[in-house]
Design a protein around this motif. Structure first.
Motif, PDB file in Angstrom:
ATOM      1  N   GLU A  42       6.042  -1.241 -10.582  1.00  0.00           N
ATOM      2  CA  GLU A  42       5.003  -2.062 -10.168  1.00  0.00           C
ATOM      3  C   GLU A  42       4.947  -2.671  -9.134  1.00  0.00           C
ATOM      4  N   CYS A  43       5.899  -3.342  -8.468  1.00  0.00           N
ATOM      5  CA  CYS A  43       5.932  -3.960  -7.019  1.00  0.00           C
ATOM      6  C   CYS A  43       6.343  -3.164  -5.979  1.00  0.00           C
ATOM      7  N   ARG A  44       7.012  -2.012  -6.227  1.00  0.00           N
ATOM      8  CA  ARG A  44       7.589  -1.092  -5.345  1.00  0.00           C
ATOM      9  C   ARG A  44       8.581  -1.488  -4.415  1.00  0.00           C
ATOM     10  N   ARG A  45       9.220  -2.682  -4.964  1.00  0.00           N
ATOM     11  CA  ARG A  45      10.187  -3.419  -4.130  1.00  0.00           C
ATOM     12  C   ARG A  45      11.491  -2.960  -5.008  1.00  0.00           C
ATOM     13  N   THR A  46      12.989  -3.136  -4.163  1.00  0.00           N
ATOM     14  CA  THR A  46      14.219  -2.781  -4.826  1.00  0.00           C
ATOM     15  C   THR A  46      14.484  -3.760  -5.900  1.00  0.00           C
ATOM     16  N   VAL A  47      14.948  -3.300  -6.933  1.00  0.00           N
ATOM     17  CA  VAL A  47      15.586  -4.314  -8.099  1.00  0.00           C
ATOM     18  C   VAL A  47      16.949  -4.655  -7.726  1.00  0.00           C
ATOM     19  N   SER A  48      17.225  -5.735  -7.189  1.00  0.00           N
ATOM     20  CA  SER A  48      18.371  -6.020  -6.499  1.00  0.00           C
ATOM     21  C   SER A  48      19.497  -6.378  -7.449  1.00  0.00           C
ATOM     22  N   SER A  49      20.717  -6.288  -7.089  1.00  0.00           N
ATOM     23  CA  SER A  49      21.735  -6.703  -7.899  1.00  0.00           C
ATOM     24  C   SER A  49      21.665  -7.995  -8.766  1.00  0.00           C
ATOM     25  N   ASP A  50      21.074  -9.169  -8.193  1.00  0.00           N
ATOM     26  CA  ASP A  50      20.942 -10.129  -8.824  1.00  0.00           C
ATOM     27  C   ASP A  50      19.809 -10.438  -9.705  1.00  0.00           C
ATOM     28  N   SER A  51      18.963  -9.458  -9.731  1.00  0.00           N
ATOM     29  CA  SER A  51      17.562  -9.331 -10.538  1.00  0.00           C
ATOM     30  C   SER A  51      17.805  -8.717 -11.849  1.00  0.00           C
ATOM     31  N   LYS A  52      17.023  -9.108 -13.018  1.00  0.00           N
ATOM     32  CA  LYS A  52      17.511  -8.357 -14.170  1.00  0.00           C
ATOM     33  C   LYS A  52      16.312  -7.174 -14.096  1.00  0.00           C
ATOM     34  N   GLU A  53      16.946  -6.030 -14.352  1.00  0.00           N
ATOM     35  CA  GLU A  53      16.335  -4.727 -14.557  1.00  0.00           C
ATOM     36  C   GLU A  53      16.015  -4.458 -15.768  1.00  0.00           C
ATOM     37  N   LEU A  54      14.578  -3.817 -16.105  1.00  0.00           N
ATOM     38  CA  LEU A  54      14.154  -3.255 -17.243  1.00  0.00           C
ATOM     39  C   LEU A  54      14.056  -1.589 -17.028  1.00  0.00           C
ATOM     40  N   HIS A  55      14.251  -0.961 -17.899  1.00  0.00           N
ATOM     41  CA  HIS A  55      13.844   0.642 -17.666  1.00  0.00           C
ATOM     42  C   HIS A  55      13.506   1.322 -18.982  1.00  0.00           C
ATOM     43  N   HIS A  56      12.526   1.988 -18.667  1.00  0.00           N
ATOM     44  CA  HIS A  56      12.001   2.927 -19.682  1.00  0.00           C
ATOM     45  C   HIS A  56      11.476   4.103 -19.347  1.00  0.00           C
ATOM     46  N   LYS A  57      12.145   5.235 -20.258  1.00  0.00           N
ATOM     47  CA  LYS A  57      11.692   6.737 -19.500  1.00  0.00           C
ATOM     48  C   LYS A  57      11.869   6.983 -18.104  1.00  0.00           C
ATOM     49  N   GLY A  58      12.972   6.584 -17.700  1.00  0.00           N
ATOM     50  CA  GLY A  58      13.313   7.091 -16.322  1.00  0.00           C
ATOM     51  C   GLY A  58      12.802   6.228 -15.315  1.00  0.00           C
ATOM     52  N   ARG A  59      12.134   4.933 -15.848  1.00  0.00           N
ATOM     53  CA  ARG A  59      11.289   4.337 -14.563  1.00  0.00           C
ATOM     54  C   ARG A  59      11.938   2.870 -14.720  1.00  0.00           C
ATOM     55  N   TYR A  60      11.822   1.926 -13.850  1.00  0.00           N
ATOM     56  CA  TYR A  60      12.532   0.995 -13.624  1.00  0.00           C
ATOM     57  C   TYR A  60      11.642  -0.358 -13.019  1.00  0.00           C
ATOM     58  N   TRP A  61      11.822  -1.464 -13.652  1.00  0.00           N
ATOM     59  CA  TRP A  61      10.780  -2.716 -13.419  1.00  0.00           C
ATOM     60  C   TRP A  61      11.644  -3.969 -13.249  1.00  0.00           C
ATOM     61  N   HIS A  62      11.472  -4.915 -12.384  1.00  0.00           N
ATOM     62  CA  HIS A  62      11.872  -6.287 -12.398  1.00  0.00           C
ATOM     63  C   HIS A  62      11.491  -6.914 -13.509  1.00  0.00           C
ATOM     64  N   SER A  63      12.052  -7.855 -14.388  1.00  0.00           N
ATOM     65  CA  SER A  63      11.865  -8.297 -15.416  1.00  0.00           C
ATOM     66  C   SER A  63      10.574  -9.090 -15.468  1.00  0.00           C
TER      67      SER A  63
END
Length: 280
Positions: A42-63
């Motif tokens: 969505e935002c094209r930024r890194t989902v850093s280690s201190d962020s909650k990550e969501l994923h679906h069908k091989g794609r990732y998002w910040h929460s």
């Protein structure tokens, strides 16, 4: 002595420090964000280690970035569907899959009152009469020239007008002299009895039942004094010097020979055949 733990990438000692285990490797937070972290679609930024990550069908998002593509509602803790690589909430997904109203072109959601006609669908309140714009609801309607009309408006706009009362004829009726009539309007000019399906005749642009025509309109035969109706046996008439006869009553005064379509002689108001007139 305890074994030292080092970052897989920078080899920094991780003793007492926060680290992330990635593919069986220990990685410091800085290297994880630099080399291992996924990119939010969505935002094209890194989902850093201190962020909650969501994923679906091989794609990732910040929460915080996991939102409905239509209404932007956050779906981190909500049910969702995936359609054409878009994430949609349940409501927006229903709207996209729902049929479109042929009137307002908005979706007709499940459970909504609607009307279906010839492959098209309408919201109940959008299925309206083309003329008066009132909802048809459960009332009957007529389709004309690709438009929908309630029964009342269709009658007013398209139905034939009665030659007598000038009101529309919905069904049935009588056609007389190329003009339509309500059956209940097509009546005898004298007694007002309905004439639909019965024998009648006309006189001076008025219609009469047989009985009224005989008693009030028809001429009387100069011989038998019965009315000359034009019906049945009394179809043909003979007119002479203001008098009228049934053709079968136009007979010689002396010998009773029928003189219809024959030569005759009038004498003192009576009719004679040629032979009898010579003996007068």
């Amino acid at each position: 002595m305890a074994a030292r733990s080092n970052c897989f990438y920078c080899r920094e000692d991780l003793s007492g420090k926060k680290f992330v285990r990635k593919d069986e490797k220990q990685v410091c937070v800085q290297c994880f964000d630099k080399f291992c972290a996924n990119t939010c679609v969505e935002c094209r930024r890194t989902v850093s280690s201190d962020s909650k990550e969501l994923h679906h069908k091989g794609r990732y998002w910040h929460s915080d970035c996991f939102r409905c593509a239509k209404c932007y509602k956050n779906l981190a803790k909500e049910s969702f569907t995936s359609k054409d690589d878009r994430i949609l909430c349940g409501t927006c997904s229903s709207r996209e899959d729902a049929p479109r109203c042929h009137g307002c072109y908005k979706p007709i959601l499940a459970g909504t009152e609607n009307v279906e006609y010839k492959g098209n669908s309408w919201h109940d309140e959008c299925f309206t009469c083309y003329q008066c714009q009132k909802p048809i609801g459960s009332k009957s309607f007529i389709a004309k020239n690709n438009n929908i009309y309630c029964s009342l408006c269709h009658e007013k706009k398209f139905a034939k007008q009665c030659a007598c009362c000038k009101k529309p004829i919905a069904t049935g009726g009588v056609n007389y002299q190329d003009q339509p009539w309500h059956s209940e309007c097509f009546v005898c000019s004298s007694c007002r009895k309905p004439l639909a399906g019965t024998r009648f005749t006309s006189h001076e642009e008025k219609v009469y039942c047989v009985d009224c025509y005989k008693s009030t309109v028809a001429k009387k035969c100069s011989s038998c004094q019965n009315p000359i109706t034009g019906f049945g046996k009394a179809t043909n008439v003979v007119n002479y010097e203001g008098g009228s006869w049934h053709d079968y009553c136009f007979n010689c005064k002396k010998c009773s020979l029928n003189l219809a379509e024959k030569r005759f002689v009038a004498h003192n108001g009576d009719i004679y055949c040629s032979d009898c007139s010579k003996k007068l």
